[in-house]
Design a protein around this motif. Structure first.
Motif: not given
Length: 415
Positions: A352-358
């Motif tokens: 979920g954090l990766a989705w926000i980052m990208i």
């Protein structure tokens, strides 16, 4: 004990110590988020790079100064002017394997303005073949013609981002603008080239003769008319090698390069450039992934530490379970399941954090004029979660073995 029961018990154990579980997950969460974001952004950049090289063409050769600092593909900036317009003319005249030649001379600090809009931009002096050889596409208007070049006309073709900055959404063709205080007429606007190795979207193109006469007279020296790059189109992909040999021979003769001396130019094909760029991108991704992997290692250590604490806190529980018939294998599986569940939850939150980052990185790139289609790949997510579970199992193995080996009688006596 069934796996479903083990997972249920593991989740209950995590909820009994919510804050401790969350803090333990942080290392895995950050590591997985960073790894997934890096790989997803890397895949997007690789796709854009392939698209950029496909747009450049497969039978292109670039001649550049030996010192490549500040020099890019397809009309880059900077670089020592060791190449000249006369070199390009000699290649076009004397190399039979060459179909077209497009020299480009650049300045990267030109002051351009239209109305109230001003910016510092890249100015490139080019000849008419530059459009077809570098696969440029026009959104409006026309490119520089032979007449424009011969007449030293003050006309300009704008890259997509430069045109958007100066004129917004309106059609700029026919409008007036200034370059270093001199008035030019906009005759064309290019389609966007996107993220790549050139600066086409940020460049303003003028006739090469106008560039020398009006904008950069200092680039005309006793050696000739300086250029930063020469794009050469071979007759076919099969003739790239022979074209490169012919170009090298012609320039070595013109630059008086003796046998054993290092030439002051480089001749390189787009295929070679793509290979080098791919290797560099892969190396950068590997380094970033390794740095992100440190967070996973720290997270694994945190899980091992918390599982050891959990074993110490639950010694009487372990002894009681063994007393009612639980085997070593059951205790081992139970604690491994708890460690894996803890790591999996951290990994899921990390995705979920990766989705926000990208999404943030994609928005930033788009606002900067370099739109990227970044997707959260299912394969990358599955791999990241698999790594998280493996780290949980590896980290929980020693505490689980320690719990399984506890003596039931001593455990029941423990206070």
């Amino acid at each position: 004990m069934k796996l479903r029961d083990c997972i249920t018990t593991a989740i209950q154990a995590l909820f009994r110590n919510k804050l401790r579980s969350i803090l333990t997950m942080l290392g895995i969460l950050i590591g997985v988020g960073a790894v997934v974001a890096i790989m997803s952004l890397g895949q997007a950049q690789e796709a854009e790079m392939e698209k950029a090289f496909a747009a450049m063409g497969s039978n292109l050769i670039y001649v550049m100064p030996h010192d490549l600092s500040g020099v890019g593909m397809g009309g880059a900036v900077g670089g020592a002017a060791t190449l000249t317009l006369e070199d390009a003319q000699a290649i076009a005249r004397d190399a039979p394997s060459v179909a077209g030649v497009a020299p480009a001379a650049q300045r990267y600090n030109a002051q351009i303005a239209a109305g109230r809009e001003k910016l510092v931009s890249i100015i490139a002096g080019v000849t008419p073949p530059y459009e077809s050889i570098n696969n440029l596409s026009l959104a409006q208007g026309n490119f520089i013609t032979e007449y424009d070049d011969k007449a030293k006309s003050r006309v300009v073709v704008l890259g997509s981002e430069t045109g958007k900055t100066l004129f917004g959404e309106m059609d700029p063709t026919g409008q007036s603008m200034t370059i270093d205080g001199r008035q030019f007429e906009v005759i064309g606007l290019l389609e966007t080239k996107g993220v790549g190795f050139g600066n086409e979207d940020l460049t303003a193109y003028v006739p090469l003769s106008t560039f020398y006469a009006t904008l950069a007279p200092d680039q005309v020296t006793s050696r000739g008319h300086g250029v930063q790059t020469i794009a050469v189109q071979a007759n076919s992909t099969d003739e790239i090698s022979s074209a490169m040999d012919e170009i090298t021979t012609i320039l070595e003769d013109r630059h008086r390069v003796r046998a054993g001396d290092e030439a002051d130019f480089r001749v390189i094909s787009t295929e070679s450039i793509a290979g080098i760029a791919g290797e560099m991108l892969g190396l950068i991704r590997l380094i970033l992934a390794a740095i992100a992997g440190i967070s996973l290692l720290v997270g694994g250590i945190g899980i091992m530490n918390i599982m050891l604490v959990s074993v110490t806190e639950r010694i009487r529980e372990i002894g009681l379970r063994k007393a009612v018939g639980a085997k070593r294998r059951d205790i081992l599986i139970q604690f491994l399941t708890e460690a894996a569940t803890l790591s999996f939850c951290g990994g899921a939150l990390g995705v979920g954090l990766a989705w926000i980052m990208i999404q943030f990185a994609s928005a930033m790139a788009t606002s900067a004029g370099f739109p990227m289609n970044v997707m959260l790949s299912g394969g990358v997510v599955v791999m990241a979660l698999g790594i998280a579970i493996c780290i949980g199992l590896a980290s929980g193995l020693y505490p689980a073995i320690r719990a399984a080996r506890l003596d039931p009688i001593e455990s029941l006596r423990h206070e």
